[in-house]
Design a protein around this motif. Structure first.
Motif, short mmCIF file in Angstrom:
data_model
loop_
_atom_site.label_atom_id
_atom_site.label_comp_id
_atom_site.label_asym_id
_atom_site.label_seq_id
_atom_site.Cartn_x
_atom_site.Cartn_y
_atom_site.Cartn_z
N TRP A 104 1.00 -1.17 -0.39
CA TRP A 104 0.22 0.17 0.14
C TRP A 104 1.33 1.94 -0.18
CZ3 TRP A 104 -5.12 1.32 -1.13
CH2 TRP A 104 -5.58 2.70 -0.42
N ASP A 105 0.56 2.03 -0.60
CA ASP A 105 1.27 2.70 -0.78
C ASP A 105 1.05 4.40 -0.93
OD1 ASP A 105 2.88 5.55 -1.80
OD2 ASP A 105 2.25 5.59 -4.09
N TRP A 106 0.88 4.81 0.52
CA TRP A 106 0.66 5.36 1.83
C TRP A 106 0.71 6.70 1.52
CZ3 TRP A 106 -2.26 4.20 5.71
CH2 TRP A 106 -1.60 2.57 6.17
N ALA A 107 1.95 7.14 0.33
CA ALA A 107 1.75 8.89 -0.07
C ALA A 107 1.13 9.13 -1.33
CB ALA A 107 3.53 9.02 -0.45
N ASN A 108 0.39 8.09 -1.88
CA ASN A 108 -0.10 8.39 -2.80
C ASN A 108 -1.97 7.67 -3.24
OD1 ASN A 108 1.04 10.15 -4.76
ND2 ASN A 108 2.45 8.36 -4.65
N ALA A 109 -2.00 6.78 -1.69
CA ALA A 109 -3.42 5.90 -0.75
C ALA A 109 -3.63 5.43 -1.84
CB ALA A 109 -4.37 7.29 -1.04
N ARG A 110 -2.91 4.07 -2.12
CA ARG A 110 -3.10 3.39 -3.53
C ARG A 110 -2.59 1.98 -3.13
NH1 ARG A 110 0.55 2.99 -7.35
NH2 ARG A 110 2.32 4.64 -7.59
N PRO A 111 -3.12 1.29 -3.84
CA PRO A 111 -1.70 -0.61 -4.07
C PRO A 111 -0.86 -0.02 -4.95
CG PRO A 111 -4.13 -1.13 -4.83
CD PRO A 111 -3.90 0.80 -4.11
N ALA A 112 0.02 -0.75 -4.95
CA ALA A 112 1.38 -0.24 -5.84
C ALA A 112 2.57 -1.54 -5.33
CB ALA A 112 1.60 0.79 -5.66
N LEU A 113 3.46 -1.47 -6.59
CA LEU A 113 4.32 -2.45 -7.09
C LEU A 113 5.15 -2.60 -5.41
CD1 LEU A 113 4.49 -5.71 -8.21
CD2 LEU A 113 5.90 -4.80 -10.01
N SER A 114 5.90 -2.55 -5.24
CA SER A 114 7.01 -2.65 -4.81
C SER A 114 7.47 -3.38 -4.80
CB SER A 114 6.76 -2.23 -2.66
OG SER A 114 6.46 -1.44 -2.51
N PHE A 115 9.81 -3.32 -3.85
CA PHE A 115 10.21 -3.63 -4.61
C PHE A 115 11.64 -3.33 -2.68
CE2 PHE A 115 12.71 -0.50 -6.43
CZ PHE A 115 13.75 -0.56 -5.19
N SER A 116 12.37 -4.78 -2.63
CA SER A 116 13.55 -4.64 -1.41
C SER A 116 14.73 -5.32 -1.40
CB SER A 116 12.35 -4.80 0.20
OG SER A 116 13.52 -4.57 0.98
N GLY A 117 15.25 -5.35 -2.00
CA GLY A 117 17.06 -5.22 -2.16
C GLY A 117 17.78 -5.88 -1.38
N LEU A 118 19.28 -6.34 -1.83
CA LEU A 118 20.16 -6.31 -0.97
C LEU A 118 21.42 -5.69 -2.32
CD1 LEU A 118 19.93 -8.51 1.43
CD2 LEU A 118 20.86 -6.23 1.62
N ALA A 119 22.32 -4.89 -2.44
CA ALA A 119 23.98 -4.92 -3.18
C ALA A 119 24.61 -5.74 -3.19
CB ALA A 119 23.66 -3.39 -3.73
N ALA A 120 25.35 -6.46 -4.08
CA ALA A 120 27.49 -6.73 -3.74
C ALA A 120 27.64 -5.81 -2.60
CB ALA A 120 27.29 -7.17 -4.81
N ASP A 121 27.61 -4.48 -2.21
CA ASP A 121 28.18 -3.80 -1.49
C ASP A 121 27.64 -3.74 0.17
OD1 ASP A 121 26.28 -2.12 -2.03
OD2 ASP A 121 27.26 -0.54 -2.77
N GLY A 122 26.73 -4.21 -0.08
CA GLY A 122 26.20 -5.04 1.17
C GLY A 122 25.02 -3.73 1.66
N VAL A 123 24.85 -3.19 1.23
CA VAL A 123 23.65 -1.81 0.91
C VAL A 123 22.35 -2.27 0.53
CG1 VAL A 123 23.25 0.10 0.54
CG2 VAL A 123 24.93 0.03 1.09
N ALA A 124 21.18 -1.76 1.54
CA ALA A 124 19.61 -2.13 1.05
C ALA A 124 19.48 -1.45 0.42
CB ALA A 124 18.88 -2.75 2.27
N TRP A 125 18.47 -1.78 -0.41
CA TRP A 125 17.59 -0.19 -1.12
C TRP A 125 15.98 -1.19 -1.33
CZ3 TRP A 125 19.22 3.15 -5.65
CH2 TRP A 125 20.34 3.78 -5.30
N PHE A 126 15.44 0.00 -0.63
CA PHE A 126 13.68 -0.71 -1.09
C PHE A 126 13.14 0.71 -1.93
CE2 PHE A 126 12.79 -0.62 3.85
CZ PHE A 126 12.84 1.54 3.59
N GLY A 127 12.18 0.57 -2.58
CA GLY A 127 11.04 1.43 -3.03
C GLY A 127 9.66 1.16 -3.48
N THR A 128 8.95 1.86 -4.25
CA THR A 128 7.76 1.63 -5.07
C THR A 128 7.47 2.39 -5.95
OG1 THR A 128 6.98 1.34 -2.30
CG2 THR A 128 5.24 2.39 -4.06
N ARG A 129 6.42 1.69 -6.64
CA ARG A 129 6.40 2.44 -8.49
C ARG A 129 4.99 3.13 -7.98
NH1 ARG A 129 3.34 1.93 -12.45
NH2 ARG A 129 4.37 1.32 -14.49
N GLY A 130 5.40 4.14 -8.66
CA GLY A 130 4.64 5.63 -9.05
C GLY A 130 3.19 5.02 -10.02
N ALA A 131 2.53 5.84 -10.38
CA ALA A 131 1.52 5.28 -10.50
C ALA A 131 1.88 6.05 -12.39
CB ALA A 131 0.25 6.97 -10.53
#
Length: 472
Positions: free
Chosen positions: A445-472
């Motif tokens: 659930w994309d709280w900033a835009n009040a809608r369901p959305a696709l998200s990702f969460s992952g780890l890079a080879a340098d050990g750093v985590a990223w996460f994000g949500t797709r816009g409209a």
């Protein structure tokens, strides 16, 4: 739009706007610290937390209890234990109780449902502390105190007996993990019959610590046994609970360690840069116009069978349960649950969005991976609040139809590339070098835009985590 004033279609999330401090009926998930969530035999969930009442002197000390039928709406259900039990108070002089851990318990051959609550009694800045045990036949209580399980004394012990967590190892043996500032995190075996240390007076094995240069700031540990990889996953919170908490993770083949992060650095390494140890999974962040979330930490992990309406029915689902502060008023805090996943390599990652209910999060139709995304890079050497920035997300697999692939919201393990952070010095038209992630795609659930959305969460080879949500 934020969690403060959001009503989600189909879930009707209760308001998290400030309620009178002395009115628990209006708290929802407010005024809860150090939370743990367990499921009752009737299918409902109970949350137990530190008795932080944000100045409410009309609420008794003890352990605050909330109940939910859906992991989204929470109602105050009273206070377990009548204040600080006598033995724990005599030991610590604690005015209240911290960080309860509640687990379903059964001795060998015992078919009756019993619950164990391990609570902490201490005062800020002191390691004269006690972890006590209370038992009940129902999560609603009554709870009967059983006295102190582990105690530490300033000037005698280096350990600090707070922040208990219980893990059943691969053989079914229970272990108590605890610790904080002072000398770090320890774990020790418990007797299956009594719930007390196998060896009386045992203070355990050191499994994680931090350097004096950062005030040895580690606490709120939780160990999850993952049968899929046959290994133990240690979560711990770094830095200050007031403004810079962040959640780190490491793994080990045995419950006593050694625990190492994604880059194979030991959680007991006191020589490396303190911020470089432990893979950071969650820190302060904000998406768009949503609330800024500050100092998330002291997590536990709720393990659930596939929830109705959720992707992957039949498989275990995981939720990180943690407290977090409001960036615009850090004196105020709430509990959030975030869906937690394991990548193809078996490392945990968490959703960028708080859980809003499986049915609400379901995508109404498949969406393309191509399009606008907002993402956060969880830099391990920063405790600042990070605003999500625009990125491009591409499939890393070499498929002719990759850019056109549609995702229907079912959880999928992928290798993706994020490129462009919205803050590059590259010349116009220059293609930015991408960062490849061992990642998971899922609906949210994309709280900033009040809608369901696709998200990702992952780890890079340098050990750093990223996460994000797709816009409209």
């Amino acid at each position: 739009m934020s969690l403060l004033d959001q009503t989600v279609p189909g879930a009707a999330l209760q308001s998290l706007a400030p309620a009178p401090a002395g009115d628990p009926a209006g708290w929802g998930t407010r005024n809860a610290h150090d939370p743990t969530v367990v499921r009752d035999t009737d299918g409902s969930w109970y949350m137990f937390s530190t008795d932080a009442a944000a100045g409410a002197d009309s609420v008794a000390a003890g352990v605050h209890v909330r109940r939910s039928a859906d992991l989204v709406h929470w109602s105050f259900a009273g206070t377990a234990l009548p204040g600080v039990p006598e033995a724990a108070f005599a030991w610590s002089q604690a005015p209240g109780l911290w960080a309860p851990e509640v687990v379903r318990w059964s001795a060998d051959g015992d078919t009756a449902v019993r619950w164990h609550m391990y609570y902490s009694a201490s005062t800020f800045g002191s390691n004269t502390s006690a972890i006590g045990l209370a038992v009940a036949s129902s999560l609603a209580g009554p709870w009967a105190d059983q006295g102190i399980v582990v105690g530490t004394t300033a000037g005698v012990d280096s350990q600090n007996a707070i922040d208990a967590a219980v893990t059943f190892d691969r053989t079914g043996t229970p272990w108590l993990t605890y610790g904080s500032f002072f000398s770090g995190i320890y774990t020790l075996p418990l007797d299956r019959e009594t719930g007390r240390p196998v060896t009386p007076g045992d203070l355990g094995t050191l499994i994680a610590a931090r350097a004096l240069s950062v005030e040895r700031a580690i606490e709120g540990a939780y160990i999850l046994y993952r049968r899929e990889e046959d290994r133990y996953v240690l979560f711990a919170s770094y830095d200050s609970l007031f403004d810079s908490y962040n959640v780190r993770v490491a793994v080990a083949e045995e419950i006593t360690g050694p625990y190492t992060d994604l880059l194979h650095r030991s959680m007991t390494d006191l020589d490396a840069a303190p911020s470089s140890i432990g893979t950071k999974l969650l820190g302060s962040h904000r998406f768009g116009a949503d609330t800024g979330w500050l100092a998330p930490g002291h997590n536990s992990i709720l393990v659930e069978p596939g929830l109705p309406g959720a992707a992957g029915d039949g498989a275990d689902e995981y939720f990180m349960v943690h407290h977090v502060r409001f960036a615009d008023d850090p004196s105020q805090h709430v509990v959030q649950l975030r869906r937690t996943f394991f990548t193809a390599a078996g490392w945990p990652v968490v959703s960028p969005q708080p859980f809003a209910g499986a049915a609400v999060e379901a995508l109404p139709e498949p969406v393309s991976l191509a399009g606008p995304w907002s993402a956060v890079r969880l830099a391990p050497d920063s405790t600042a609040l990070v605003d999500a920035a625009p990125v491009r997300v591409d499939l890393a697999v070499l498929e002719a139809d990759a850019p056109a692939r549609l995702f229907d919201g079912r959880t999928e393990l992928v290798r993706i590339v994020v490129a462009g952070t919205g803050a590059s010095d590259a010349a116009p038209g220059t293609e930015l070098v991408g960062t490849e992630l061992d990642a998971v795609l899922f609906a949210s659930w994309d709280w900033a835009n009040a809608r369901p959305a696709l998200s990702f969460s992952g780890l890079a080879a340098d050990g750093v985590a990223w996460f994000g949500t797709r816009g409209a």
